[in-house]
Scaffold this motif. Structure first.
Motif, PDB file in Angstrom:
ATOM      1  N   TRP A 320       0.821  -1.208   0.000  1.00  0.00           N
ATOM      2  CA  TRP A 320       0.000   0.000   0.000  1.00  0.00           C
ATOM      3  C   TRP A 320       0.859   1.264   0.000  1.00  0.00           C
ATOM      4  O   TRP A 320       0.379   2.350  -0.351  1.00  0.00           O
ATOM      5  CB  TRP A 320      -0.946   0.007   1.195  1.00  0.00           C
ATOM      6  CG  TRP A 320      -2.133  -0.895   1.017  1.00  0.00           C
ATOM      7  CD1 TRP A 320      -2.406  -2.047   1.688  1.00  0.00           C
ATOM      8  CD2 TRP A 320      -3.210  -0.712   0.080  1.00  0.00           C
ATOM      9  NE1 TRP A 320      -3.580  -2.613   1.245  1.00  0.00           N
ATOM     10  CE2 TRP A 320      -4.102  -1.815   0.250  1.00  0.00           C
ATOM     11  CE3 TRP A 320      -3.515   0.250  -0.882  1.00  0.00           C
ATOM     12  CZ2 TRP A 320      -5.261  -1.955  -0.499  1.00  0.00           C
ATOM     13  CZ3 TRP A 320      -4.667   0.110  -1.637  1.00  0.00           C
ATOM     14  CH2 TRP A 320      -5.532  -0.979  -1.450  1.00  0.00           C
ATOM     15  N   LEU A 321       2.122   1.175   0.378  1.00  0.00           N
ATOM     16  CA  LEU A 321       2.998   2.346   0.354  1.00  0.00           C
ATOM     17  C   LEU A 321       3.233   2.855  -1.072  1.00  0.00           C
ATOM     18  O   LEU A 321       3.676   3.981  -1.271  1.00  0.00           O
ATOM     19  CB  LEU A 321       4.347   2.009   1.000  1.00  0.00           C
ATOM     20  CG  LEU A 321       4.359   1.800   2.518  1.00  0.00           C
ATOM     21  CD1 LEU A 321       5.738   1.344   2.972  1.00  0.00           C
ATOM     22  CD2 LEU A 321       3.951   3.069   3.250  1.00  0.00           C
ATOM     23  N   LEU A 322       2.952   1.998  -2.056  1.00  0.00           N
ATOM     24  CA  LEU A 322       3.154   2.382  -3.448  1.00  0.00           C
ATOM     25  C   LEU A 322       1.931   3.093  -4.035  1.00  0.00           C
ATOM     26  O   LEU A 322       1.950   3.537  -5.180  1.00  0.00           O
ATOM     27  CB  LEU A 322       3.477   1.142  -4.286  1.00  0.00           C
ATOM     28  CG  LEU A 322       4.778   0.424  -3.893  1.00  0.00           C
ATOM     29  CD1 LEU A 322       4.915  -0.895  -4.632  1.00  0.00           C
ATOM     30  CD2 LEU A 322       5.988   1.306  -4.154  1.00  0.00           C
ATOM     31  N   HIS A 323       0.856   3.197  -3.245  1.00  0.00           N
ATOM     32  CA  HIS A 323      -0.350   3.911  -3.690  1.00  0.00           C
ATOM     33  C   HIS A 323      -0.038   5.410  -3.791  1.00  0.00           C
ATOM     34  O   HIS A 323       0.695   5.948  -2.956  1.00  0.00           O
ATOM     35  CB  HIS A 323      -1.488   3.663  -2.699  1.00  0.00           C
ATOM     36  CG  HIS A 323      -2.822   4.107  -3.206  1.00  0.00           C
ATOM     37  ND1 HIS A 323      -3.234   5.416  -3.127  1.00  0.00           N
ATOM     38  CD2 HIS A 323      -3.833   3.425  -3.813  1.00  0.00           C
ATOM     39  CE1 HIS A 323      -4.455   5.524  -3.661  1.00  0.00           C
ATOM     40  NE2 HIS A 323      -4.825   4.328  -4.080  1.00  0.00           N
ATOM     41  N   PRO A 324      -0.570   6.099  -4.804  1.00  0.00           N
ATOM     42  CA  PRO A 324      -0.273   7.535  -4.975  1.00  0.00           C
ATOM     43  C   PRO A 324      -0.592   8.385  -3.747  1.00  0.00           C
ATOM     44  O   PRO A 324       0.054   9.414  -3.516  1.00  0.00           O
ATOM     45  CB  PRO A 324      -1.163   7.932  -6.163  1.00  0.00           C
ATOM     46  CG  PRO A 324      -1.410   6.667  -6.912  1.00  0.00           C
ATOM     47  CD  PRO A 324      -1.423   5.571  -5.890  1.00  0.00           C
ATOM     48  N   ASN A 325      -1.586   7.967  -2.958  1.00  0.00           N
ATOM     49  CA  ASN A 325      -1.986   8.766  -1.794  1.00  0.00           C
ATOM     50  C   ASN A 325      -1.265   8.365  -0.503  1.00  0.00           C
ATOM     51  O   ASN A 325      -1.522   8.950   0.555  1.00  0.00           O
ATOM     52  CB  ASN A 325      -3.501   8.665  -1.573  1.00  0.00           C
ATOM     53  CG  ASN A 325      -4.285   9.236  -2.745  1.00  0.00           C
ATOM     54  OD1 ASN A 325      -3.807  10.145  -3.424  1.00  0.00           O
ATOM     55  ND2 ASN A 325      -5.474   8.708  -2.988  1.00  0.00           N
ATOM     56  N   ALA A 326      -0.401   7.366  -0.572  1.00  0.00           N
ATOM     57  CA  ALA A 326       0.306   6.900   0.627  1.00  0.00           C
ATOM     58  C   ALA A 326       1.443   7.852   0.974  1.00  0.00           C
ATOM     59  O   ALA A 326       1.997   8.527   0.094  1.00  0.00           O
ATOM     60  CB  ALA A 326       0.863   5.501   0.394  1.00  0.00           C
ATOM     61  N   PRO A 327       1.807   7.927   2.264  1.00  0.00           N
ATOM     62  CA  PRO A 327       2.949   8.776   2.647  1.00  0.00           C
ATOM     63  C   PRO A 327       4.240   8.243   2.042  1.00  0.00           C
ATOM     64  O   PRO A 327       4.406   7.042   1.861  1.00  0.00           O
ATOM     65  CB  PRO A 327       2.960   8.671   4.175  1.00  0.00           C
ATOM     66  CG  PRO A 327       2.243   7.397   4.492  1.00  0.00           C
ATOM     67  CD  PRO A 327       1.206   7.237   3.423  1.00  0.00           C
ATOM     68  N   LYS A 328       5.138   9.150   1.718  1.00  0.00           N
ATOM     69  CA  LYS A 328       6.417   8.752   1.135  1.00  0.00           C
ATOM     70  C   LYS A 328       7.333   8.211   2.234  1.00  0.00           C
ATOM     71  O   LYS A 328       7.537   8.863   3.253  1.00  0.00           O
ATOM     72  CB  LYS A 328       7.082   9.934   0.429  1.00  0.00           C
ATOM     73  CG  LYS A 328       6.255  10.513  -0.716  1.00  0.00           C
ATOM     74  CD  LYS A 328       5.968   9.467  -1.783  1.00  0.00           C
ATOM     75  CE  LYS A 328       5.084  10.035  -2.894  1.00  0.00           C
ATOM     76  NZ  LYS A 328       4.678   8.991  -3.856  1.00  0.00           N
ATOM     77  N   VAL A 329       7.864   7.020   2.003  1.00  0.00           N
ATOM     78  CA  VAL A 329       8.719   6.367   2.989  1.00  0.00           C
ATOM     79  C   VAL A 329      10.029   5.983   2.327  1.00  0.00           C
ATOM     80  O   VAL A 329      10.040   5.390   1.244  1.00  0.00           O
ATOM     81  CB  VAL A 329       8.028   5.105   3.566  1.00  0.00           C
ATOM     82  CG1 VAL A 329       8.999   4.328   4.452  1.00  0.00           C
ATOM     83  CG2 VAL A 329       6.787   5.478   4.353  1.00  0.00           C
ATOM     84  N   GLU A 330      11.133   6.322   2.960  1.00  0.00           N
ATOM     85  CA  GLU A 330      12.449   5.916   2.470  1.00  0.00           C
ATOM     86  C   GLU A 330      12.841   4.610   3.158  1.00  0.00           C
ATOM     87  O   GLU A 330      12.578   4.432   4.354  1.00  0.00           O
ATOM     88  CB  GLU A 330      13.482   6.987   2.778  1.00  0.00           C
ATOM     89  CG  GLU A 330      13.328   8.253   1.944  1.00  0.00           C
ATOM     90  CD  GLU A 330      13.556   8.011   0.468  1.00  0.00           C
ATOM     91  OE1 GLU A 330      14.473   7.218   0.140  1.00  0.00           O
ATOM     92  OE2 GLU A 330      12.817   8.579  -0.351  1.00  0.00           O
ATOM     93  N   PRO A 331      13.474   3.682   2.430  1.00  0.00           N
ATOM     94  CA  PRO A 331      13.916   2.439   3.081  1.00  0.00           C
ATOM     95  C   PRO A 331      14.907   2.744   4.193  1.00  0.00           C
ATOM     96  O   PRO A 331      15.688   3.692   4.073  1.00  0.00           O
ATOM     97  CB  PRO A 331      14.572   1.647   1.938  1.00  0.00           C
ATOM     98  CG  PRO A 331      14.854   2.650   0.878  1.00  0.00           C
ATOM     99  CD  PRO A 331      13.819   3.716   1.011  1.00  0.00           C
ATOM    100  N   PRO A 332      14.867   1.976   5.287  1.00  0.00           N
ATOM    101  CA  PRO A 332      15.777   2.245   6.404  1.00  0.00           C
ATOM    102  C   PRO A 332      17.224   2.071   5.983  1.00  0.00           C
ATOM    103  O   PRO A 332      17.570   1.134   5.267  1.00  0.00           O
ATOM    104  CB  PRO A 332      15.376   1.187   7.441  1.00  0.00           C
ATOM    105  CG  PRO A 332      14.729   0.100   6.646  1.00  0.00           C
ATOM    106  CD  PRO A 332      14.044   0.777   5.503  1.00  0.00           C
ATOM    107  N   LEU A 333      18.065   2.980   6.428  1.00  0.00           N
ATOM    108  CA  LEU A 333      19.483   2.881   6.095  1.00  0.00           C
ATOM    109  C   LEU A 333      20.075   1.666   6.777  1.00  0.00           C
ATOM    110  O   LEU A 333      19.870   1.430   7.963  1.00  0.00           O
ATOM    111  CB  LEU A 333      20.223   4.144   6.546  1.00  0.00           C
ATOM    112  CG  LEU A 333      19.915   5.423   5.765  1.00  0.00           C
ATOM    113  CD1 LEU A 333      20.632   6.613   6.396  1.00  0.00           C
ATOM    114  CD2 LEU A 333      20.337   5.283   4.307  1.00  0.00           C
TER     115      LEU A 333
END
Length: 341
Positions: A320-333
């Protein structure tokens, strides 16, 4: 290259006293000639069940491959094969290497006889010819003194040598597809690397397609062309090796990558582990199966299964993170795959 294997909507259940365990839930993928596909995931995610389904090795019952499932080998659905067709298919067209060679090899039979038996059944060789070919196969997998070793028993071989024998048996009939189920699990790191290098060399020589089943992403980095990540009986992300390692989009894939120790791992550092446990497949969740363990989970994640999102021609993920309305999340370093105390 043409597709040698196509798996379409594979669904496998086990009927137990407690109810129906939905072990594989709608898995689809394909393998092309001379290609290596790695299927990765935690224990119990359904990867070995998928492999055994391709070989038709599941006991039916209690296992049940659902009617709409299709496993096409060179365009023919193997789920429709009769006993004679299956015998030719197994060992002839498709071979499998299992996790523990000591339990797969017959301890009372000499190694040469075990390889020769496969050659006599599938290639129709006479006993003398088969034994000569067995020596050649042992040389092919880099076992020294093959002429002497062919007359020895499995207990006289080391773990790495036994796994080489299993590879020799699997390749004896020049299969078009080789399935390797955790082929390096019980081996130390040095022998693991040798076995993976050997499989890559043999693939280059023989042109065999390979499906590599493993829980360790570190094992597949150099040998796989494509990777698909499984969780709770489903494929949650798929792509080329570079896409999975450097452009992954699913939080479960991020967690697996963070679990791999690297050369930067500090002494006495605590290895990263994924919190929580996989869902009970007697009652699979209606939403994303990883939601209960995911630090980025949103309410929708527990309410509905995400659709597959196409990120490129080869890269797809269900999140669901890939949905246009989902918040932008960066992968953990990732810092060497560890959590520092």
């Amino acid at each position: 290259m043409s597709k040698i294997l196509e798996v379409k909507d594979l669904r496998v259940s086990f009927h137990t006293y407690a109810g129906e365990v939905q072990a594989v839930r709608g898995v689809s993928f394909d393998v092309e000639e001379s290609e290596t596909l790695a299927i990765v995931g935690e224990s119990g995610c359904g990867k070995s069940i998928t492999a055994k389904s391709i070989m038709r090795l599941l006991p039916e019952p209690p296992a049940e491959i659902k009617k709409d499932s299709k496993i096409l080998f060179n365009g023919k659905n193997i789920l429709d094969f009769n006993k004679k067709e299956l015998r030719s298919y197994r060992g002839g067209d498709v071979s499998m290497i299992f996790q523990d060679p000591m339990t797969s090899l017959n301890p009372t039979m000499k190694i040469g006889k075990q390889i020769a038996e496969v050659l006599m059944i599938h290639r129709g060789l006479k006993k003398k010819e088969a034994l000569e070919e067995a020596v050649r196969m042992l040389k092919l997998v880099n076992i020294p003194n093959a002429e002497e070793r062919v007359n020895q028993y499995p207990f006289e071989f080391s773990g790495g040598m036994r796994q080489r024998v299993m590879i020799a048996i699997a390749l004896a009939c020049n299969p078009k597809l080789l399935i390797a189920d955790e082929p390096t699990t019980a081996l130390d790191v040095t022998i693991q690397a040798q076995i993976m290098e050997l499989m890559a060399e043999l693939q280059e020589k023989l042109g065999t397609a390979i499906i590599l089943i493993t829980h360790d992403l570190g094992v597949v980095a150099k040998v796989a062309h494509k990777i698909q990540v499984m969780y709770a009986g489903k494929v949650v992300e798929r792509g080329t090796t570079d896409e999975i390692f450097y452009e992954s989009k699913h939080p479960y894939t991020w967690a697996l990558l963070n679990s791999v120790p690297t050369l930067d791992t500090e002494h006495k550092s605590r290895l990263y582990s994924i919190p929580g446990t996989p869902p009970d497949l007697l009652k699979p969740p209606v939403g994303c199966p990883f939601a209960a363990r995911c630090q980025y989970a949103m309410p929708i994640c527990k309410e509905a299964m995400p659709e597959e999102t196409s990120l490129s021609q080869t890269h797809k993920a269900n999140c669901w993170l890939l949905h246009p309305n989902a918040p932008k999340v960066e992968p953990p370093l990732k810092k060497g795959g560890v959590q520092n105390d």
